[in-house]
Design an enzyme around this catalytic site. Structure first.
Site, PDB file in Angstrom:
ATOM      1  N   GLY A  46       0.847  -1.208   0.000  1.00  0.00           N
ATOM      2  CA  GLY A  46       0.000   0.000   0.000  1.00  0.00           C
ATOM      3  C   GLY A  46       0.870   1.241   0.000  1.00  0.00           C
ATOM      4  O   GLY A  46       0.551   2.249   0.628  1.00  0.00           O
TER       5      GLY A  46
ATOM      6  N   TYR B  97     -14.532   0.807   9.681  1.00  0.00           N
ATOM      7  CA  TYR B  97     -13.077   1.004   9.735  1.00  0.00           C
ATOM      8  C   TYR B  97     -12.577   0.822  11.175  1.00  0.00           C
ATOM      9  O   TYR B  97     -11.616   0.077  11.427  1.00  0.00           O
ATOM     10  CB  TYR B  97     -12.764   2.415   9.215  1.00  0.00           C
ATOM     11  CG  TYR B  97     -11.333   2.862   9.316  1.00  0.00           C
ATOM     12  CD1 TYR B  97     -10.335   2.253   8.570  1.00  0.00           C
ATOM     13  CD2 TYR B  97     -10.980   3.944  10.134  1.00  0.00           C
ATOM     14  CE1 TYR B  97      -9.020   2.697   8.644  1.00  0.00           C
ATOM     15  CE2 TYR B  97      -9.677   4.392  10.208  1.00  0.00           C
ATOM     16  CZ  TYR B  97      -8.695   3.768   9.471  1.00  0.00           C
ATOM     17  OH  TYR B  97      -7.402   4.208   9.539  1.00  0.00           O
TER      18      TYR B  97
END
Ligand code: NAD
Ligand code: SER
Length: 318
Positions: A8, A142
């Site tokens: 990422g 999240y």
């Protein structure tokens, strides 16, 4: 020399962390990876395309470079996650298991970094100087995935000896790359609007205090935690970390010291409810005591640094 894989790496944090890791460990010891094909990626770093959900490709890259440390940054952040909760849960949890299992099974992978967030806290959490151990009860997918992830990191450390380390970052503010869909993104966007001499429309209310951190502090904290002797890392879920706490009005006032004509308008949207559920400020005494954490940037110092460097960066791209 330690060989590092960053997963990422093209996101807001990865862009700057890769540079910090290259300085610390040498350019050729840091392998950046993300979803984009190599042909579409520019930059002075070694790069491999990787979808972290593809376990076989992940293992083959780890073997190809004989990776020792993995920084697993790929995730769906708070605001984006609420638009597709199942996707956010599947990616945030599935990818963490891929990385933790690999560290459990491959001997030369001996240290993992995985970031958590202030999103693990919720409306029942004490808001001021939120302690390391307290009520959490997050309300976003999240936050739920980060809280579960923290518990799994601790589990893999205790049951399998995986040396996994983590920080609950506050909102991260940097100028070298754009944020990827969080509730604290306004505090990056505001600087771009100030330099474009445009009025800023803020999606949070003016009194909405949140814990924040300038990217150089976040990168330094991450590398310091990963370099700490294992015996000094006493929290194996995730460390509270703190630097600056401010409201949209305070960052606006800070920018006005340098750009006196700058204007702001407040138009709170669905992200206001998320911000309201998070702490105003964080107690990070465990990180300070265990591995010596100390922030360097306050709000005005960060504003001055961003306005100066972002202007140079934008000019160079013209
Ligand atoms: P970002 O959204 O800017 O970047 C995430 C990167 O992950 C993107 O480049 C994306 O392409 C990549 N990615 C997504 N799915 C992937 C997949 N399947 N395989 C490989 N790569 C994939 O996020 P960020 O702000 O850089 O955050 C990095 C980490 O730090 C995340 O775990 C996030 O939860 C955490 N964090 C960030 C902040 C913040 O304010 N930015 C605060 C707290 C925690
Ligand atoms: N900055 C992040 C977000 O807003 C917090 O993890 O989602």
């Amino acid at each position: 020399m330690t060989k590092i894989l960053v997963i990422g790496s093209l996101g807001q944090l990865g862009t700057e962390l890769v540079m910090g890791l290259q300085e610390e460990y040498g350019r050729d010891n840091v392998i950046a990876s993300d979803l984009k094909p190599s042909a579409e990626v520019d930059g002075d770093f070694i790069y491999e395309q990787l979808d972290v959900m593809d376990k076989d490709r992940l293992i083959s890259l780890v073997e190809k470079y004989r990776i020792n440390h993995i920084y697993h940054l790929a995730a769906i952040l708070s605001a984006k996650g609420e638009k597709d909760p199942q996707w956010a849960w599947d990616l945030n949890m599935g990818s963490l298991f891929n990385v933790l299992d690999l560290a459990k099974n491959i001997d030369h992978v001996n240290r993992i970094y995985w970031p958590s967030s202030i999103a693990v806290f919720g409306p029942d959490t004490p808001k001021i100087n939120t302690p390391q151990l307290t009520v959490t009860n997050p309300t976003t997918v999240y936050g739920i995935s980060k809280l579960a992830g923290e518990q799994w990191c601790q589990y893999y450390f205790e049951k399998y000896g995986v040396d996994v380390r983590s920080i609950r970052y506050p909102g991260l503010i940097g100028y070298k790359s754009l944020p990827g869909g969080g509730t604290t993104d306004y505090a990056v966007d505001i600087y771009y609007k100030a330099l474009a001499d445009e009025k800023f429309e803020c999606f949070l209310d003016k009194d909405s205090a949140l814990p924040m951190m300038y990217m150089p502090d976040a990168v330094r904290a991450t590398i310091e935690l990963m370099k700490a002797e294992p015996s000094r890392v006493k929290v194996r879920s995730s460390y509270n970390l703190s630097a600056i706490s401010f409201t949209p009005e305070k960052i606006f006032e800070s920018i006005k010291k340098f750009k006196p004509d700058f204007e702001i308008e407040y138009k709170p949207d669905f992200r206001q409810e998320i911000a309201d559920s998070w702490p105003d400020s964080i107690d990070d005494s465990c990180a300070r005591n265990d591995w010596g954490w100390k922030p360097e940037f306050d709000l005005d110092r960060m504003t001055e640094d961003i306005l100066k460097n972002l202007e140079i960066l934008l000019e160079s791209k013209k």
